[in-house]
Motif scaffolding. Structure first.
Motif, short mmCIF file in Angstrom:
data_model
loop_
_atom_site.label_atom_id
_atom_site.label_comp_id
_atom_site.label_asym_id
_atom_site.label_seq_id
_atom_site.Cartn_x
_atom_site.Cartn_y
_atom_site.Cartn_z
N TYR A 81 41.48 44.57 44.92
CA TYR A 81 42.91 44.39 44.76
C TYR A 81 43.48 43.49 45.85
CZ TYR A 81 43.16 48.16 41.32
OH TYR A 81 43.02 48.93 40.20
N GLY A 82 44.38 42.60 45.43
CA GLY A 82 45.06 41.73 46.37
C GLY A 82 44.75 40.27 46.16
N GLY A 83 43.68 39.97 45.44
CA GLY A 83 43.32 38.58 45.20
C GLY A 83 42.25 38.12 46.15
N ASN A 84 40.99 38.38 45.81
CA ASN A 84 39.89 38.01 46.68
C ASN A 84 39.74 36.50 46.76
OD1 ASN A 84 37.46 38.34 48.25
ND2 ASN A 84 36.32 37.79 46.40
N ASP A 85 39.47 36.01 47.96
CA ASP A 85 39.29 34.58 48.19
C ASP A 85 37.92 34.15 47.68
OD1 ASP A 85 39.13 31.99 49.04
OD2 ASP A 85 39.65 32.40 51.13
N GLY A 86 37.90 33.58 46.46
CA GLY A 86 36.64 33.18 45.86
C GLY A 86 35.94 32.09 46.63
N LEU A 87 36.70 31.17 47.26
CA LEU A 87 36.09 30.05 47.97
C LEU A 87 35.41 30.49 49.26
CD1 LEU A 87 38.69 27.14 47.56
CD2 LEU A 87 36.54 27.49 46.34
N ASN A 88 35.88 31.56 49.89
CA ASN A 88 35.21 32.07 51.08
C ASN A 88 34.21 33.16 50.74
OD1 ASN A 88 36.59 30.29 52.67
ND2 ASN A 88 37.42 31.83 54.08
N THR A 89 34.09 33.51 49.46
CA THR A 89 33.05 34.44 49.02
C THR A 89 31.84 33.68 48.52
OG1 THR A 89 34.75 36.05 48.40
CG2 THR A 89 32.55 36.38 47.47
N ARG A 350 42.53 32.59 45.83
CA ARG A 350 43.45 32.12 46.86
C ARG A 350 43.61 30.60 46.73
NH1 ARG A 350 45.56 36.73 48.12
NH2 ARG A 350 46.57 35.68 49.88
N THR A 351 44.57 30.05 47.43
CA THR A 351 44.76 28.60 47.43
C THR A 351 43.61 27.91 48.15
OG1 THR A 351 46.11 28.86 49.41
CG2 THR A 351 47.27 28.70 47.30
N SER A 352 43.34 26.66 47.76
CA SER A 352 42.29 25.91 48.45
C SER A 352 42.77 25.47 49.84
CB SER A 352 41.89 24.68 47.63
OG SER A 352 42.99 23.79 47.47
N TYR A 353 44.07 25.32 50.02
CA TYR A 353 44.64 24.97 51.32
C TYR A 353 44.97 26.24 52.11
CZ TYR A 353 45.26 20.00 50.23
OH TYR A 353 45.06 18.68 49.93
N SER A 354 44.73 26.22 53.39
CA SER A 354 45.17 27.32 54.25
C SER A 354 46.66 27.17 54.51
CB SER A 354 44.40 27.31 55.57
OG SER A 354 44.57 26.06 56.24
N THR A 364 44.32 30.91 42.03
CA THR A 364 43.94 31.07 40.63
C THR A 364 42.45 31.35 40.51
OG1 THR A 364 43.90 28.65 40.52
CG2 THR A 364 45.85 29.74 39.65
N ALA A 365 41.64 30.33 40.38
CA ALA A 365 40.22 30.53 40.12
C ALA A 365 39.54 31.25 41.28
CB ALA A 365 39.55 29.18 39.88
N SER A 366 38.63 32.18 40.93
CA SER A 366 37.92 32.94 41.94
C SER A 366 36.47 33.11 41.50
CB SER A 366 38.61 34.31 42.16
OG SER A 366 38.06 34.96 43.29
N SER A 367 35.81 34.14 41.99
CA SER A 367 34.40 34.38 41.67
C SER A 367 34.19 35.86 41.40
CB SER A 367 33.49 33.92 42.82
OG SER A 367 33.85 34.56 44.03
N MET A 368 33.12 36.16 40.68
CA MET A 368 32.73 37.53 40.36
C MET A 368 31.24 37.70 40.60
SD MET A 368 34.79 37.99 36.72
CE MET A 368 34.27 39.69 36.46
N PHE A 369 30.82 38.94 40.87
CA PHE A 369 29.41 39.29 40.94
C PHE A 369 29.09 40.28 39.82
CE2 PHE A 369 29.83 38.81 45.81
CZ PHE A 369 29.50 37.47 45.76
N VAL A 370 27.94 40.09 39.18
CA VAL A 370 27.37 41.09 38.28
C VAL A 370 25.99 41.40 38.83
CG1 VAL A 370 26.75 41.67 35.91
CG2 VAL A 370 28.66 40.12 36.34
N ILE A 371 25.74 42.68 39.16
CA ILE A 371 24.57 43.05 39.95
C ILE A 371 23.80 44.17 39.25
CG2 ILE A 371 23.79 43.91 42.21
CD1 ILE A 371 26.44 42.89 43.39
#
Length: 824
Positions: A81-89, A350-354, A364-371
């Motif tokens: 919850y909160g919007g995970n930063d896909g680019l830093n994941t 999260r945004t691409s810019y800090s 918007t776009a992020s990432s997911m894991f399926v494990i």
């Protein structure tokens, strides 16, 4: 802008308490909804009538839990919850735009746990990386949804609902899955480790239940005074019956609730980790180990709204995520190891810019894991494009999140993904095997001879467009990538009945970036050594595809190299219920606008059409319901397409032959017959000559029926399959089909196969006809020098079970793949 502390509170707004419906009796209620009804004081009134009879047995039936079957998959959903930063994941460490836009918030390249030369994982995801290295993690990149909303509340609602329908969100995807389970298993099938039940666990009829993460539920406390009270309630609940139906019902309900408390209590008996998320993950593993019938366990994980000091705070959260997954895997009983899959989700990235606070803002776009041990590990989707983004721009997602959820439902929770997400999605083939251990990429039926029940008649439809990856028709708006296989359900949709064994599609490829080939085959089976289309850059390539449907009524579409857009129009289906069989006829030319055959003496101009008589001539019976035509466009003056449809009907939004200026291109068409026994042929742009040959008809009462097979190669002159190796000069090549490539040795009248002409030395045509018969004045493929041209062919067999392929000019290689056969 919401602070991180408010994110969890906002998530809790996505709750609902549906009013209990007692109209169907106690047996229709889950334990939770039954207790809710009791608390609201409505059960007594409901029981005043006939419902009182048998209430104890029905309550017992409704509230009994059942162990998980060995073939059932168990899913653990982790909500970040909160919007995970896909680019830093999942870090695009080779992309300079990432570092120029992120600045001090970026992960240093030397710290990244590298997956390949482009991306890697956050340095605090060491255990997840070890699982990835053993092939147990699918890393899904660029996940999002169209027209994203940057509100936590709205975006979480979209993710939790997970429906293509949109609008209000009264139900969630897990809840809708619960709605489809049998009564005996649904009540204990989904739980959340939390104090409330969020939207995604709410269905129209059923809902998940909550297990408190702090362990203070009644029946779990073990102090002497708590045990005395607990034992008192247990004694009261087990008191003798005979005090009336309402008393007995309350007693039975209490007995069940106390039993559940006993079952859950072992989760808290041994020490739990201090950190909140590893604690919840350990509890989840223990709940699964207790074998209460749980199929889905939901784990909320808060505080990913990183507007400030992200580099440190986000690193701590990912370290907890990694530790929680490790704790779960350590605690999980080995007997469930191959039945459990974990999936992470977050409402947005999260945004691409800090920003100015060393953090990032809602993106918007992020990432997911399926494990899991049965997950097909690797990278899925693609990283969002950062080039060209300005400070306030948001990244564009490359994969719809519902593709991941639908693929997990189909591959792990028993199927019905398109029903759960309420639309078609890009199937990702995330699993190497089902929970029972049957490999998902192996044939589920014998590849050579299919059951007699597969023998089917053909029912033509008015063409309807179901896929266009250029504009999102069919749920996908990006081209097929290299080595990608995309599953698409058809049976049960688009006017195709659920029992259809094969579908007829006109498939067109455009915008290929490299020479490639496209293969269509049954979903859930191994990809065959066969092809349906051979796209090239700049070419528009159409072909009729007769595809046997596989698991979940779906087909797979595979692209080998580069990227390519795919368009598909459904033109009919084969079903055992149909009595419309094949009437074999001698091939004959009906129309040639170049020489006036058929009465048409000029090209078809832009926006015009011709009505072609197809029944009552050339051996086609008057009662033919549809016809198999080979239609060739030649000498077009502009990029255009032909549409074939029943005369008298409204012209559909579909194409039958797509062409480029100056191109000669054939395509087989299965066309339903319209008014007066005619079909209409429309040209969209420029002008073009048209050649029409008829090869067969489908008539009611005809006994020759179609049996689809998984595509199998019958001829390849490049390698010596089915004929001597070497290019074919002008002349004939006989090919034995009976007894080979899935075709029985006897009892067949014709074979449906995809024939490909490869790199002709000069312009030519190819004709396919039965061995022992004279070659007809018709053609199946019209080939320009240097082209690779495929076309579907209805090939009649001679008395020796062979067909003959004739090349008219120059030299050429020929390839033929069998798609099915027709019985006598």
């Amino acid at each position: 802008m919401l602070s991180r502390d408010h994110t969890a509170d906002e998530a809790r707004r996505l709750l609902a308490a549906p009013s209990p419906d007692l109209s169907a009796g106690v047996g229709s209620l889950s334990r939770r909804r039954f207790l809710q009804a009791v608390g609201m004081g409505v059960a007594g009134g409901a029981l005043a009538g006939t419902m009182a009879d048998g209430v104890l047995s029905s309550a017992h039936e409704a509230f009994a839990s059942q162990p998980v079957a060995p073939t059932d998959g168990i899913l653990v959903t982790i909500m970040l919850y909160g919007g995970n930063d896909g680019l830093n994941t999942v870090v695009p460490y080779s992309d300079g735009n990432y570092y120029s836009q992120r600045g001090a918030v970026a992960i240093a390249p030397s710290d990244v746990l590298r997956i390949n030369n482009s991306v890697g994982l956050h340095p605090n995801l060491g255990f997840v990386k070890s699982l990835y290295d053993t092939g147990q993690v699918a890393v899904v990149q660029g996940v999002g949804y169209p027209n994203p909303d940057l509100s936590h509340f709205a975006s979480m609602g979209t993710w939790m609902n997970s429906s293509f329908v949109g609008g209000a969100t009264p139900t969630g995807w897990i809840g809708r899955w619960l709605d489809g389970l049998p009564v005996g298993t649904a009540d204990m099938a989904a739980a959340t480790i939390d104090t409330s039940v969020a939207l995604h666990l709410l269905g129209r009829q059923r809902r998940g239940f909550a297990v408190s993460p702090v362990g203070n539920s009644f029946g779990q406390l073990r102090d002497p005074q708590d045990l005395r009270m607990y034992d008192g309630f247990r004694t009261m609940a087990s008191a003798a019956s005979g005090h009336g139906a309402l008393h007995d019902m309350f007693a039975a309900t209490m007995q069940r609730q106390l039993t559940v408390a006993d079952q859950v209590a072992p989760v808290f008996n041994n020490a739990l980790p201090d950190h909140a998320f590893p604690r919840k993950m350990t509890m989840a593993a223990r709940l699964i180990n207790a074998d209460l019938g749980l199929r889905v366990v939901d784990i909320p994980f808060d505080s990913f709204d990183s507007h400030g000091k992200e580099l440190g705070d986000h690193g701590v959260l990912l370290a907890d995520l990694d530790a929680g997954i490790r704790a779960f895997m350590t605690e999980l009983d080995p007997r469930f190891r191959d039945q459990v899959t974990l999936m992470t989700m977050s409402e947005f990235g999260r945004t691409s810019y800090s920003n100015g606070s060393a953090g990032t803002d809602h993106g918007t776009a992020s990432s997911m894991f399926v494990i899991g041990s049965r997950v097909r590990g690797g990278l899925y989707g693609s990283q969002p494009i950062l080039a060209g983004l300005s400070r306030w721009d948001r990244m564009v997602h490359t994969l719809d999140f519902r593709a991941v959820i639908g693929s997990v439902v189909d591959g792990w929770l028993g199927g019905g993904g398109s029903t759960i997400v309420e639309g078609n999605f890009e199937a990702l083939n995330l699993f190497t095997a089902a929970p029972a251990g049957v490999p998902s990429d192996q044939p589920s039926v014998p590849a050579v001879v299919l059951p007699d029940s597969q023998a089917s008649g053909f029912e033509a439809l008015n063409p309807v467009r179901v896929i266009d990856t250029r504009d999102g028709t069919g749920g996908r708006s990006i081209p097929l990538r290299a080595q990608e296989s995309w599953a698409f359900p058809l049976a049960g949709h688009y006017g195709i009945p659920a029992n259809a064994v094969a579908v007829a599609l006109n498939v067109t490829t455009v915008n290929a970036t490299q020479d490639t080939f496209v293969t269509v085959y049954p979903h859930g089976e191994a990809r065959p050594v066969a092809s349906n289309l051979n796209p090239a850059p700049g070419a528009v390539t159409p072909n009729l595809v007769i595809a046997r449907v596989g698991l979940a009524g779906a087909i797979e579409i595979y692209n080998n190299t580069g990227t390519v857009n795919v368009i598909a129009d459904v033109v009919g289906y084969f079903t055992p219920d149909s009595d419309c069989g094949l009437c074999t006829i001698d091939p004959a030319r009906l129309v040639d606008t170049r020489d006036g055959t058929g009465g048409f003496t000029s090209p078809i101009e832009a926006g015009q059409w011709i009505d072609v008589q197809v029944t009552g001539i050339a051996g086609v019976p008057d009662n033919a319901q549809s016809v198999a035509l080979n239609i060739t466009a030649t000498q077009p003056t502009a990029a255009s397409y032909l549409t074939v449809w029943p005369t008298g009907d409204t012209m559909p939004l579909a194409s039958s032959v797509n062409m480029a200026p100056g191109q000669t291109i054939p395509n087989m068409v299965l066309a339903r017959v319209g008014t007066g026994g005619k079909v209409s042929i429309f040209n969209a742009a420029g002008s073009t000559h048209v050649v029409v040959d008829v090869f067969g008809a489908f008539c009611e009462g005809a006994t020759s029926r179609f049996v689809p097979v998984s595509p199998q190669r019958a001829l390849d002159t490049r390698s010596g399959v089915g004929a001597p190796q070497g290019r074919v000069s002008r002349g004939e090549v006989p090919v034995t089909l009976a007894g080979r490539s899935g075709v029985p040795a006897t009892g067949c009248s014709a074979v449906l196969m995809n024939v490909t002409a490869v790199l002709a030395s000069q312009g030519t045509f190819v004709t396919v006809f039965p061995s022992g018969r004279s070659r007809p004045a018709s053609s199946n493929l019209n080939v320009v020098s240097g082209q690779v041209v495929p076309n579907m062919v209805l090939a009649r067999l001679g008395d020796d079970g062979s067909s003959v392929l004739y090349n008219n000019s120059g030299t050429i290689d020929l390839v033929a793949d069998v798609m099915g056969y027709f019985t006598l």
